[in-house]
Design a protein around this motif. Structure first.
Motif, PDB file in Angstrom:
ATOM      1  N   UNK A  79       0.802  -1.216   0.000  1.00 34.90           N
ATOM      2  CA  UNK A  79       0.000   0.000   0.000  1.00 34.90           C
ATOM      3  C   UNK A  79       0.836   1.267   0.000  1.00 34.90           C
ATOM      4  N   UNK A  80       1.923   1.298   0.772  1.00 34.73           N
ATOM      5  CA  UNK A  80       2.721   2.509   0.886  1.00 34.73           C
ATOM      6  C   UNK A  80       3.737   2.556  -0.256  1.00 34.73           C
ATOM      7  N   UNK A  81       3.621   3.524  -1.171  1.00 33.51           N
ATOM      8  CA  UNK A  81       4.487   3.530  -2.356  1.00 33.51           C
ATOM      9  C   UNK A  81       5.824   4.216  -2.138  1.00 33.51           C
ATOM     10  N   UNK A  82       6.333   4.180  -0.914  1.00 32.99           N
ATOM     11  CA  UNK A  82       7.598   4.821  -0.601  1.00 32.99           C
ATOM     12  C   UNK A  82       8.437   3.868   0.242  1.00 32.99           C
ATOM     13  N   UNK A  83       9.767   3.954   0.130  1.00 32.63           N
ATOM     14  CA  UNK A  83      10.615   3.107   0.987  1.00 32.63           C
ATOM     15  C   UNK A  83      10.474   3.517   2.443  1.00 32.63           C
ATOM     16  N   UNK A  84      10.628   2.561   3.329  1.00 27.48           N
ATOM     17  CA  UNK A  84      10.515   2.834   4.759  1.00 27.48           C
ATOM     18  C   UNK A  84      11.574   2.038   5.499  1.00 27.48           C
ATOM     19  N   UNK A  85      12.277   2.695   6.415  1.00 22.58           N
ATOM     20  CA  UNK A  85      13.250   1.997   7.245  1.00 22.58           C
ATOM     21  C   UNK A  85      12.816   2.086   8.696  1.00 22.58           C
ATOM     22  N   UNK A  86      12.828   0.950   9.389  1.00 23.14           N
ATOM     23  CA  UNK A  86      12.401   0.865  10.777  1.00 23.14           C
ATOM     24  C   UNK A  86      13.596   0.485  11.644  1.00 23.14           C
ATOM     25  N   UNK A  87      13.818   1.246  12.694  1.00 23.08           N
ATOM     26  CA  UNK A  87      14.921   0.988  13.627  1.00 23.08           C
ATOM     27  C   UNK A  87      14.380   1.015  15.045  1.00 23.08           C
ATOM     28  N   UNK A  88      14.827   0.116  15.870  1.00 30.95           N
ATOM     29  CA  UNK A  88      14.479   0.170  17.288  1.00 30.95           C
ATOM     30  C   UNK A  88      15.751   0.341  18.091  1.00 30.95           C
ATOM     31  N   UNK A  89      15.774   1.387  18.923  1.00 28.77           N
ATOM     32  CA  UNK A  89      16.953   1.663  19.736  1.00 28.77           C
ATOM     33  C   UNK A  89      17.007   0.749  20.959  1.00 28.77           C
TER      34      UNK A  89
END
Length: 479
Positions: free
Chosen positions: A40-50
């Motif tokens: 659905x989301x047409x953009x790259x996404x980066x997820x980080x957890x500190x």
């Protein structure tokens, strides 16, 4: 708060759902690398957890020189389980703008304004969100100020009482609107046990008692404003390495953990409920028909079905809309009200009638439309069109960094899952006529229904709909 004017398209754009598992809580920092957009989301996404549990979501977006910075706290009115303590999630949204020792309120406001940022916040049943939008070059200032107030919020007793009175004023203003009052009554009548029984504003009696709860307000902050209960969403054109480094610098000292509570489970409804609100001033008659329905889950299709069902049953292309609005003209507006929740909530239909005498005909038509769906009669072609409309409506709405950030916040909130939106649309693609009919047969039944009507002076509600009388409070507090 539940929007009584919500169309299903808006419900989708604000729909919290779920997808792939979020990064594990605690332990070493973890990162999900950017990938070619799909879903659905047409953009790259980066997820980080500190290491402290704070989740970071970065979405590059073509917004030259601009970025949106959202802080999602997964605490809303749902968390208010103690008697006499409703409304604190929303109240705390106000208190968060009172500043800190390092950056008092006037300093916070002045610095953000001079840097070119607009900033605000909102609270819902399940979460609170703080948002800023402005020049990417000044993002570190936003990060510094937000990190400071999330860790070191400071306010005096006088500030606290002043804001408590302001919240009471907001309550009185909001509930001078008949639709807001209907929403409050719907929550009170439909729920007996769960904290969804009170709206995001809280019970009025509890708001009136807030000025004496200064110590509790400090405890509320300690319980819920914690890194493991917070997600930062940054969308726009920005230097990701520099932004992440700034976040690590300013948030690394935050180490508290969210409280554990048990939200009371709402028992199954066994009989139809109804209540009428008598409004003192002239107004159109209104009707809300609502059913208890399941919560958002990453592994089940119910939220996808409900996002489709609202438009299918009550949207502008539905036979019911054509009948009541266009042909017989018994109502001036008709539409669904639904967005996903952490726990089972409500799926509703809202109708604004021309005349109160038409209540029986309007309610009969709504009932017949739902019964037809329960029987298995589904227009597959129109369902396909609804699915297409929801998909492309979402894509068309993601035309600026703020819209993308807000969509992500609403989609992540119920489960904490950063990949929520993709899961919703994957599930929508799988929903067919059989799934729609089966859902209606299980959930949209008379014994699971709550009817709320509202009439002005000189009008009468439908037969057998009693005037509203406040229900006994459950976990949220005693009346």
């Amino acid at each position: 708060m539940r929007s009584l004017a919500m169309t299903v398209a808006l419900a989708l754009l604000l729909a919290p759902n779920a997808s792939a598992s979020p990064p594990p809580a605690g332990g070493p920092a973890s990162k999900t690398a950017s990938a070619k957009p799909k879903g659905a989301l047409p953009f790259p996404m980066e997820v980080t957890r500190l290491e402290n549990g704070l989740t970071l979501i970065f979405v590059p977006f073509d917004s030259p020189g601009l970025a949106a910075y959202y802080s999602l706290v997964r605490t809303g009115s749902r968390n208010e389980v103690e008697p006499g303590r409703t409304g604190f999630a929303h109240f705390f949204e106000h208190m968060m703008f009172r500043g800190t020792k390092a950056h008092p309120k006037s300093d916070y406001d002045r610095k953000l304004s001079m840097a070119g940022f607009s900033t605000n916040a909102f609270t819902t049943d399940d979460f609170t969100a703080y948002h800023s939008f402005g020049p990417s070059a000044k993002l570190e200032l936003v990060i510094e100020l937000e990190a400071d107030r999330f860790q070191h919020l400071d306010y005096s007793l006088d500030d606290f009482r002043t804001e408590a009175r302001a919240v009471l004023g907001e309550y009185n203003k909001n509930f001078s609107n008949p639709l807001r009052k209907m929403d409050e009554v719907l929550s009170d009548v439909a729920f007996t046990t769960h904290t969804y029984k009170h709206t995001t504003m809280g019970f009025k009696e509890d708001i009136e008692g807030m000025p004496e709860l200064f110590d509790y307000s400090r405890e509320f902050f300690r319980r819920w404003y914690t890194p493991d209960n917070t997600t930062l969403v940054v969308v726009g054109q920005f230097d990701q390495g520099a932004v992440e480094a700034a976040i690590r610098k300013h948030y690394s000292g935050w180490s508290s953990k969210a409280a554990a509570i048990e939200v009371p489970k709402e028992p199954a409804q066994r009989a139809r409920r109804a209540a009428n609100v008598r409004w003192e001033n002239p107004t159109q008659p209104f009707a809300i028909v609502a059913w208890h329905t399941p919560e958002a889950r990453i592994d089940r299709p119910e939220s996808a079905i409900q996002n489709l069902l609202g438009a299918y049953l009550f949207g502008p292309t539905s036979p019911l809309y054509r009948d009541l609005v266009l042909e017989r003209q018994l109502v001036t507006s008709l539409g669904p009200s639904y967005y996903d929740h952490r726990d089972p909530n409500l799926f509703s239909c809202i109708a604004a009638l021309k005349e109160a005498k038409e209540f029986p005909q309007v309610l009969k038509a709504i009932s017949a439309s739902v019964a037809e769906l329960r029987s298995g009669k589904v227009d597959a072609k129109r369902l396909a069109a609804v699915k297409s409309n929801l998909k492309y409506g979402l894509l068309n709405s993601l035309d600026n960094a703020e819209a993308v950030a807000q969509q992500l916040v609403f989609s992540i909130a119920p489960t904490g899952d950063p990949r929520a939106l993709d899961a919703l649309f994957a599930q929508i693609e799988k929903v067919g006529p059989k799934e729609l009919a089966a859902f209606a047969k299980k959930w949209l039944v008379d014994t699971n229904e709550t009817l709320i009507t509202l009439v002005g002076p000189g009008d009468e509600p439908p037969p057998s709909v009693p005037d509203y009388a406040p229900q006994a409070k459950a976990a949220g507090g005693a009346r």
